[in-house]
Write an enzyme that holds these catalytic residues in place. Structure first.
Site, PDB file in Angstrom:
ATOM      1  CE  LYS A  12      57.020  22.053  19.353  1.00  0.00           C
ATOM      2  NZ  LYS A  12      56.047  22.988  18.717  1.00  0.00           N
ATOM      3  CE1 TYR A  52      51.535  20.972  21.476  1.00  0.00           C
ATOM      4  CE2 TYR A  52      52.010  19.352  19.783  1.00  0.00           C
ATOM      5  CZ  TYR A  52      52.404  20.417  20.580  1.00  0.00           C
ATOM      6  OH  TYR A  52      53.676  20.927  20.451  1.00  0.00           O
ATOM      7  CG  PHE A  60      47.411  25.264  14.551  1.00  0.00           C
ATOM      8  CD1 PHE A  60      47.943  24.576  15.642  1.00  0.00           C
ATOM      9  CD2 PHE A  60      46.846  26.516  14.777  1.00  0.00           C
ATOM     10  CE1 PHE A  60      47.905  25.102  16.926  1.00  0.00           C
ATOM     11  CE2 PHE A  60      46.803  27.063  16.065  1.00  0.00           C
ATOM     12  CZ  PHE A  60      47.340  26.350  17.132  1.00  0.00           C
ATOM     13  NE  ARG A  88      54.908  30.918  28.282  1.00  0.00           N
ATOM     14  CZ  ARG A  88      54.302  30.412  27.225  1.00  0.00           C
ATOM     15  NH1 ARG A  88      54.374  29.111  26.970  1.00  0.00           N
ATOM     16  NH2 ARG A  88      53.630  31.176  26.393  1.00  0.00           N
ATOM     17  CB  THR A  94      54.543  30.630  19.378  1.00  0.00           C
ATOM     18  OG1 THR A  94      54.152  30.672  20.744  1.00  0.00           O
ATOM     19  CG2 THR A  94      54.060  29.342  18.753  1.00  0.00           C
ATOM     20  NE  ARG A 105      59.217  27.857  20.420  1.00  0.00           N
ATOM     21  CZ  ARG A 105      58.175  27.943  21.233  1.00  0.00           C
ATOM     22  NH1 ARG A 105      57.834  29.118  21.747  1.00  0.00           N
ATOM     23  NH2 ARG A 105      57.467  26.872  21.540  1.00  0.00           N
ATOM     24  CD  GLU A 129      52.474  20.607  28.517  1.00  0.00           C
ATOM     25  OE1 GLU A 129      53.685  20.908  28.604  1.00  0.00           O
ATOM     26  OE2 GLU A 129      51.674  21.231  27.798  1.00  0.00           O
TER      27      GLU A 129
HETATM   28  P1  CMP Z   1      53.869  24.685  20.992  1.00  0.00           P
HETATM   29  O1  CMP Z   1      54.435  25.538  22.072  1.00  0.00           O
HETATM   30  O2  CMP Z   1      54.366  23.304  20.897  1.00  0.00           O
HETATM   31  O3  CMP Z   1      52.255  24.619  21.187  1.00  0.00           O
HETATM   32  C1  CMP Z   1      51.398  24.374  20.101  1.00  0.00           C
HETATM   33  C2  CMP Z   1      52.064  24.489  18.772  1.00  0.00           C
HETATM   34  O4  CMP Z   1      51.213  24.711  17.680  1.00  0.00           O
HETATM   35  C3  CMP Z   1      53.001  25.680  18.762  1.00  0.00           C
HETATM   36  O5  CMP Z   1      54.108  25.418  19.591  1.00  0.00           O
HETATM   37  C4  CMP Z   1      53.292  25.833  17.276  1.00  0.00           C
HETATM   38  O6  CMP Z   1      54.416  25.077  16.862  1.00  0.00           O
HETATM   39  C5  CMP Z   1      52.047  25.236  16.623  1.00  0.00           C
HETATM   40  N1  CMP Z   1      51.278  26.204  15.833  1.00  0.00           N
HETATM   41  C6  CMP Z   1      51.006  26.097  14.530  1.00  0.00           C
HETATM   42  N2  CMP Z   1      50.274  27.136  14.107  1.00  0.00           N
HETATM   43  C7  CMP Z   1      50.078  27.927  15.164  1.00  0.00           C
HETATM   44  C8  CMP Z   1      49.384  29.176  15.362  1.00  0.00           C
HETATM   45  N3  CMP Z   1      48.766  29.799  14.378  1.00  0.00           N
HETATM   46  N4  CMP Z   1      49.415  29.701  16.614  1.00  0.00           N
HETATM   47  C9  CMP Z   1      50.037  29.073  17.650  1.00  0.00           C
HETATM   48  N5  CMP Z   1      50.696  27.888  17.512  1.00  0.00           N
HETATM   49  C10 CMP Z   1      50.717  27.336  16.285  1.00  0.00           C
END
Ligand code: CMP
Length: 136
Positions: A12, A52, A60, A88, A94, A105, A129
């Protein structure tokens, strides 16, 4: 029985801006992933919205699409035994503050938004994807 899978990975904007792509690719390779294809691209906001789309009802969503299209990203097809789950695991939770030690991460993520990498969450989504970014 072997179960070789492919998954989609995105480095990213927050990681690209800090020139972490080389180090992150090395983490994939050290973990046994083969980087089958990769390219650096910059998405239009409309493309990020399409990518997305599963999150379109989330609060968000708009910020997420603004962010992913804010500067260049690296998109890659990764291949390995059980690649979806393995990626993962290597990415970590996340939210970087919940990510296990040694994960991408945990090492590089700044916040839940700027969490350095994206990875497909299922084999079915990996196929969708991958074909989104790599049309043959
Ligand atoms: P990603 O795996 O790219 O998938 C969706 C993205 O939304 C996630 O990583 C986060 O970077 C972003 N995001 C922002 N806020 C939230 C949230 N509250 N819960 C989950 N993902 C979030």
């Amino acid at each position: 029985m072997s179960n070789i899978e492919q998954t989609l990975s995105i480095i990213k904007p927050d990681a690209m801006e800090r020139n972490l792509d080389g180090e992150i690719k090395l983490m994939f390779e050290k973990d046994g992933f083969k980087i089958v294809k990769g390219k650096k691209i910059k998405l239009a906001k409309s493309e990020a919205e399409e990518f997305y789309k599963v999150h379109e009802t989330k609060p968000f969503y708009n910020d997420l699409c603004e962010y992913l299209s804010s500067s260049p990203i690296m998109v890659m097809i990764l291949e390995k035994e059980n690649a979806v789950l393995a990626n993962r695991k290597l990415m970590g939770a996340t939210n970087p503050k919940d990510a296990e030690e040694g994960t991408i991460r945990e090492k590089f993520g700044i916040s839940i938004d700027k969490n350095s990498v994206h990875g497909s969450d299922s084999v079915d989504n990996a196929k969708i994807e991958i074909s989104f970014f790599f049309k043959n």
